[in-house]
Design a protein around this motif. Sequence first.
Motif, PDB file in Angstrom:
ATOM      1  N   ALA A 157       0.850  -1.191   0.000  1.00 48.17           N
ATOM      2  CA  ALA A 157       0.000   0.000   0.000  1.00 48.17           C
ATOM      3  C   ALA A 157       0.880   1.233   0.000  1.00 48.17           C
ATOM      4  O   ALA A 157       1.800   1.356   0.816  1.00 48.17           O
ATOM      5  CB  ALA A 157      -0.914   0.003   1.234  1.00 48.17           C
ATOM      6  N   ALA A 158       0.615   2.144  -0.938  1.00 48.94           N
ATOM      7  CA  ALA A 158       1.317   3.428  -0.986  1.00 48.94           C
ATOM      8  C   ALA A 158       0.611   4.400  -0.052  1.00 48.94           C
ATOM      9  O   ALA A 158      -0.610   4.584  -0.141  1.00 48.94           O
ATOM     10  CB  ALA A 158       1.338   3.960  -2.408  1.00 48.94           C
ATOM     11  N   VAL A 159       1.372   5.031   0.840  1.00 46.79           N
ATOM     12  CA  VAL A 159       0.810   5.881   1.886  1.00 46.79           C
ATOM     13  C   VAL A 159       1.649   7.159   1.981  1.00 46.79           C
ATOM     14  O   VAL A 159       2.877   7.090   2.026  1.00 46.79           O
ATOM     15  CB  VAL A 159       0.836   5.168   3.257  1.00 46.79           C
ATOM     16  N   ASP A 160       0.984   8.306   2.037  1.00 49.41           N
ATOM     17  CA  ASP A 160       1.675   9.581   2.248  1.00 49.41           C
ATOM     18  C   ASP A 160       1.392  10.083   3.660  1.00 49.41           C
ATOM     19  O   ASP A 160       0.259   9.983   4.150  1.00 49.41           O
ATOM     20  CB  ASP A 160       1.210  10.628   1.241  1.00 49.41           C
ATOM     21  N   LEU A 161       2.426  10.644   4.293  1.00 44.57           N
ATOM     22  CA  LEU A 161       2.281  11.240   5.618  1.00 44.57           C
ATOM     23  C   LEU A 161       2.036  12.738   5.470  1.00 44.57           C
ATOM     24  O   LEU A 161       2.832  13.446   4.855  1.00 44.57           O
ATOM     25  CB  LEU A 161       3.541  10.988   6.452  1.00 44.57           C
ATOM     26  N   LEU A 162       0.910  13.200   6.013  1.00 51.54           N
ATOM     27  CA  LEU A 162       0.515  14.609   5.954  1.00 51.54           C
ATOM     28  C   LEU A 162       0.588  15.228   7.345  1.00 51.54           C
ATOM     29  O   LEU A 162       0.787  14.527   8.346  1.00 51.54           O
ATOM     30  CB  LEU A 162      -0.909  14.731   5.411  1.00 51.54           C
ATOM     31  N   ASP A 163       0.386  16.540   7.403  1.00 53.37           N
ATOM     32  CA  ASP A 163       0.429  17.213   8.700  1.00 53.37           C
ATOM     33  C   ASP A 163      -0.725  16.781   9.599  1.00 53.37           C
ATOM     34  O   ASP A 163      -0.584  16.804  10.829  1.00 53.37           O
ATOM     35  CB  ASP A 163       0.375  18.731   8.502  1.00 53.37           C
ATOM     36  N   GLY A 165      -2.654  13.797   9.077  1.00 50.96           N
ATOM     37  CA  GLY A 165      -3.065  12.411   8.917  1.00 50.96           C
ATOM     38  C   GLY A 165      -2.257  11.674   7.878  1.00 50.96           C
ATOM     39  O   GLY A 165      -1.172  12.112   7.473  1.00 50.96           O
ATOM     40  N   LEU A 166      -2.792  10.551   7.451  1.00 50.88           N
ATOM     41  CA  LEU A 166      -2.210   9.771   6.367  1.00 50.88           C
ATOM     42  C   LEU A 166      -3.132   9.847   5.159  1.00 50.88           C
ATOM     43  O   LEU A 166      -4.344  10.028   5.295  1.00 50.88           O
ATOM     44  CB  LEU A 166      -2.033   8.305   6.778  1.00 50.88           C
ATOM     45  N   SER A 167      -2.544   9.702   3.983  1.00 43.37           N
ATOM     46  CA  SER A 167      -3.314   9.658   2.746  1.00 43.37           C
ATOM     47  C   SER A 167      -3.076   8.312   2.092  1.00 43.37           C
ATOM     48  O   SER A 167      -1.937   7.960   1.761  1.00 43.37           O
ATOM     49  CB  SER A 167      -2.886  10.792   1.807  1.00 43.37           C
ATOM     50  N   LEU A 202      -7.564   9.889   8.125  1.00 38.85           N
ATOM     51  CA  LEU A 202      -7.047   9.037   7.055  1.00 38.85           C
ATOM     52  C   LEU A 202      -7.813   9.406   5.791  1.00 38.85           C
ATOM     53  O   LEU A 202      -9.025   9.182   5.697  1.00 38.85           O
ATOM     54  CB  LEU A 202      -7.237   7.554   7.371  1.00 38.85           C
ATOM     55  N   TYR A 203      -7.105  10.004   4.825  1.00 36.90           N
ATOM     56  CA  TYR A 203      -7.739  10.432   3.577  1.00 36.90           C
ATOM     57  C   TYR A 203      -7.835   9.238   2.632  1.00 36.90           C
ATOM     58  O   TYR A 203      -6.843   8.550   2.380  1.00 36.90           O
ATOM     59  CB  TYR A 203      -6.931  11.562   2.941  1.00 36.90           C
ATOM     60  N   LEU A 204      -9.038   9.024   2.092  1.00 39.62           N
ATOM     61  CA  LEU A 204      -9.310   7.843   1.265  1.00 39.62           C
ATOM     62  C   LEU A 204      -9.554   8.186  -0.204  1.00 39.62           C
ATOM     63  O   LEU A 204      -9.993   7.319  -0.966  1.00 39.62           O
ATOM     64  CB  LEU A 204     -10.518   7.085   1.825  1.00 39.62           C
TER      65      LEU A 204
END
Length: 237
Positions: A157-163, A165-167, A202-204
Amino acid sequence: MSNLRTLVFFATPPHNCSYLPDREATTMFVDPRAHIDKKLYSQLTVLGFRRSGSHYYRPHCEQCNACIPVRLKVDDFRPDRSQRRVLRKNEDLQCTMVPASFTERYYRLYATYIEQRHQDGDMYPPSREQFTSFLVEGATDSWFLEIRRDDHLVGLAAVDLLDDGLSAIYTIFDPELEDRSLGTYAILWQVEETRRRGLPHLYLGYWIRQCRKMNYKTRFRPIEALRDGRWRELSDG
């Protein structure tokens, strides 16, 4: 350094919609020459943008607003009976977050997944260049969640860390393990990782009511939708 006030946006010409038949779509992109750091990326995500490789985009269709950005409030989330069953079914798996990169092992899983599950999609046929441009290039605090069983890679799973949450960018898995619901499992794992980091969301990505493939997103509650510039709980999913 770019910021929201200085960004320039471009719109594509109308093209066939990837999700709804007999529809045309227009996509708004951030100028690819802009420098997007983590703070600006986080701000864009709150405004409904998504990342695909080096591109930051959102739907911009004149006569359609079917694509709705959604995010999960992780502190309020409790898995339902079906999701608890998925967690129990996958208790033998091991998960590790590693920096996003290209490896042949990742690509082989990606190619198998696309070839067996998405022959009718825009990403068929798969290629190494496609994998890299989609999931590796443009990485800004970007990670891969490795899902393994007995040291065998079964999901990624590709996941980005944001200020805030996670995307969740994209998930692939071994098609022979479809009965394990690894897509759902990857989201449940990301929910717990978001909580562990003390972040709220968590952005979906986008949810489209008429698109059957996106129905799984509204099984995670409470989920918020961005409508008319405001994030509000989605009650009609």
